[in-house]
Design an enzyme around this catalytic site. Structure first.
Site, PDB file in Angstrom:
ATOM      1  N   ASP A 190     -31.735  15.819   8.401  1.00  0.00           N
ATOM      2  CA  ASP A 190     -32.506  14.663   7.953  1.00  0.00           C
ATOM      3  C   ASP A 190     -33.976  14.905   8.283  1.00  0.00           C
ATOM      4  OD1 ASP A 190     -32.705  14.208  10.691  1.00  0.00           O
ATOM      5  OD2 ASP A 190     -31.435  12.439  10.680  1.00  0.00           O
TER       6      ASP A 190
ATOM      7  N   ASP B 108     -25.923   2.237  17.109  1.00  0.00           N
ATOM      8  CA  ASP B 108     -25.561   1.308  16.030  1.00  0.00           C
ATOM      9  C   ASP B 108     -24.544   1.913  15.065  1.00  0.00           C
ATOM     10  OD1 ASP B 108     -27.090   3.257  14.878  1.00  0.00           O
ATOM     11  OD2 ASP B 108     -28.578   1.915  13.976  1.00  0.00           O
TER      12      ASP B 108
ATOM     13  N   HIS C  82     -24.854   4.892  13.495  1.00  0.00           N
ATOM     14  CA  HIS C  82     -25.360   5.818  12.481  1.00  0.00           C
ATOM     15  C   HIS C  82     -25.115   7.265  12.887  1.00  0.00           C
ATOM     16  CE1 HIS C  82     -29.208   6.269  14.852  1.00  0.00           C
ATOM     17  NE2 HIS C  82     -29.170   7.465  14.301  1.00  0.00           N
TER      18      HIS C  82
END
Lengths: 231, 231, 231, 231
Positions: free
Chosen positions: D66, D128, D130
């Site tokens: 990413d 969270d 991800h």
């Protein structure tokens, strides 16, 4: 062929342990053939530290690639050595241990195929160029797993072998089927044979020369064993 | 080694086409090395019927495994033959064609490694035991992709070859890296060599004997070519 | 995802047969999971022509991926269907047939892992978006092989299913482990579901939508089944 | 899924390093996608010791999965972090580094396929849920590599992110194609999310829940991160 040189015996053993642990950490059955003898002693010591009593490596199955039966004993020299060096101190489940024997050797290649083949095999190099039980001029490169009756006339025969009448070993065709081959060698005494086997002609006089043909061979050496190579 | 015998040339060509199409239908890049000559003519005719103008096989990349340059011509004998037999009639995109040449042969093994290696290679068998451009007594089993200058003294040299000065070919080490090797042979004239190469000693006098060591070799024969084998 | 469109049912069946035969021709154990139902009938007819009484495919092992037991019968609906369509006419050895049953389903994932996993699985698509026995809103995407007791309250329940009390099926996690997945669909009646499953959101309401995540999925359609896709 | 629990951060980092080194020691191109952040810091310290200035690992190619561009800077946050943590101290050749960027992300999946795919990917887990840049409710499970423009309305948006306008990330479909996935998590703060992601329902609210479907996932935890699991 990929050649990794460690500074010394400790460094090459650490590298070897890492590669084996890499395979063992997969989330699937892993079939591993391992070698007895002196060279891998420190590899096994390091592996035992990680593996002993760990539930993490129940997916790993162990195979020996050759065996010398001993009259009057239930198990042969190789598997006994592997038990002492690694399988016992690491507390490996008996159902994960698959001994090759004089009795089952004709079934070995088929049995390995049935479980998806060997993922990785750890082997050493003999000073005379042998690997597994593939001896100079005795091996045929076209051998699958086979049995040899010792006559005493072999070029590699030594008096101290007097009690050994026969042995079984995975042959070159069987070894070429292993997905990743790890050859470990240490010490200056084998430096010339390392060069001959890895860079010389491929001939049954130097059985390990056939390893040059393996599509995924990692050679792990200490600096002494690598000293004759031009890297 | 797995040996498939088709009743005749049509049957063995159909079997061969099926295996190749199986690979070509994967959802990923597929690297395929294919052979010129007479044996695969019908295989290519059958493939063209399926592949011609189809968008379904853009993932397939084609390689030749040997090449004989021709003075005054832009491309050599092998790739020209492949274009005529298959690549042109199937309308293969030029960017999916990767010719091996005298100019780029030293880069071939690395170039193949960079794209994940060859998935499948289709080869034939010479009446003298050669495969690819690996000729009797000229090949070293330890060769990667290499170049040979022809002296005219070679045991396999024939007068008709007078114009050929050199050739390049993938060697035994390169071929052992191919994931699946398909050897096709038809006709009674090669029946004896089929037996010698597949069941005889592994020796540089019979280059194709080394194929016995490949971990995933499928041999596809018609009944005539298989006639000397005891199956 | 790779989508192959055949002109008609004959063409898509020929393509499917070729892919399966490609796998079956490997020189190693091949584990294949196959589907019952109407869609593959012609695939099996074509395979039987090649495989019947041939010694060439003894390396292929067959698995069913779901099963519906029938009270008073030794074997369930799926394996009975596979025997009728393919295993009997092709004369497959009983030892190469590995039925999934209500009795052994908890062992299925481990048993497959022990033999190296499934190489290829042939599946169909339900008009309601189910695949294998993974039914809309009944499946959890996190399921391995599992058993469902039918309550009659399911959205997909139909009166004709009144005799069926339970079934077992490989779940999404099991199916993701298959190395190559072949999805075959024909006919205009399923064209909308083809589009929904392959291009819509991934949701347990459309179980087959999870197949979008498989790393090696080949979809084989006739032109009617493909008619809603923009290819 | 295989879960390995190390006693502490040091032990889990050692395990992780071993797996990565195992891959890196293959005699072929190895494509590795690695993660920035705090969790892998010790893994990289350990790797640098082995890899720095060694010619042994020239076969390893590095990818980021990413990227967050920073206005006015030539390179984004992720690759800059990877350079600082590992690529610079290990003296990795620039030609072995393959940055994913906002400019090239639409080519990423095809580019990876062209080099044989990713062999191994090292990822972390967000508190969270991800993984990579796949954020809760923002991700679609059917995404390949994709770009997100940040609106500030996202549930996961925090004021500190004010300067970030966009990012790119490999999506779930891309990640499922990786041959071996290594998920590393340490610390008690993430223990609940470890349990939720690995054992809860598969839903886009918890992006990492999709990892349950990966066919070869190794999870490496310290005892704190594993504390909510019943192993």
């Amino acid at each position: 062929m990929k050649i990794l040189v460690g500074k010394n015996y400790e460094a090459m053993s650490e590298l070897t342990k890492n590669i084996l642990l890499g395979y063992m950490s997969n989330d699937r059955r892993v079939n591993m053939s391992i070698t007895g003898g002196k060279t891998p002693v420190l590899v096994y010591d390091k592996l035992v530290e990680v593996v002993k009593d760990s539930p993490n490596y129940d997916n790993v199955h162990y195979y020996n690639f050759d065996e010398i039966p001993v009259s009057g004993q239930a198990e042969g020299i190789t598997i006994s050595d592997l038990r002492k060096l690694y399988l016992n101190p690491a507390n490996i489940n008996e159902e994960n241990i698959h001994p090759l024997t004089v009795e089952n050797y004709t079934e070995q290649d088929r049995a390995l195929a049935e479980v998806g083949g060997l993922d990785v095999m750890l082997i050493g190099l003999g000073g005379d160029g042998h690997f597994c039980g593939n001896m100079p001029n005795t091996v045929n490169f076209s051998n699958l797993t086979y049995r040899i009756e010792i006559t005493g006339e072999e070029s590699w025969f030594e008096p101290g072998m007097g009690d050994i009448k026969e042995f079984v070993t995975m042959g070159p065709v069987s070894v070429m089927r292993v997905k990743h081959l790890i050859l470990i060698v240490n010490g200056s005494a084998k430096a010339k044979m390392v060069k001959t086997a890895l860079t010389g002609p491929i001939t049954e006089e130097v059985p390990a020369s056939i390893l040059q043909l393996h599509p995924n061979l990692t050679v792990i050496l200490d600096e002494e064993a690598a000293s004759e190579l031009s890297l």
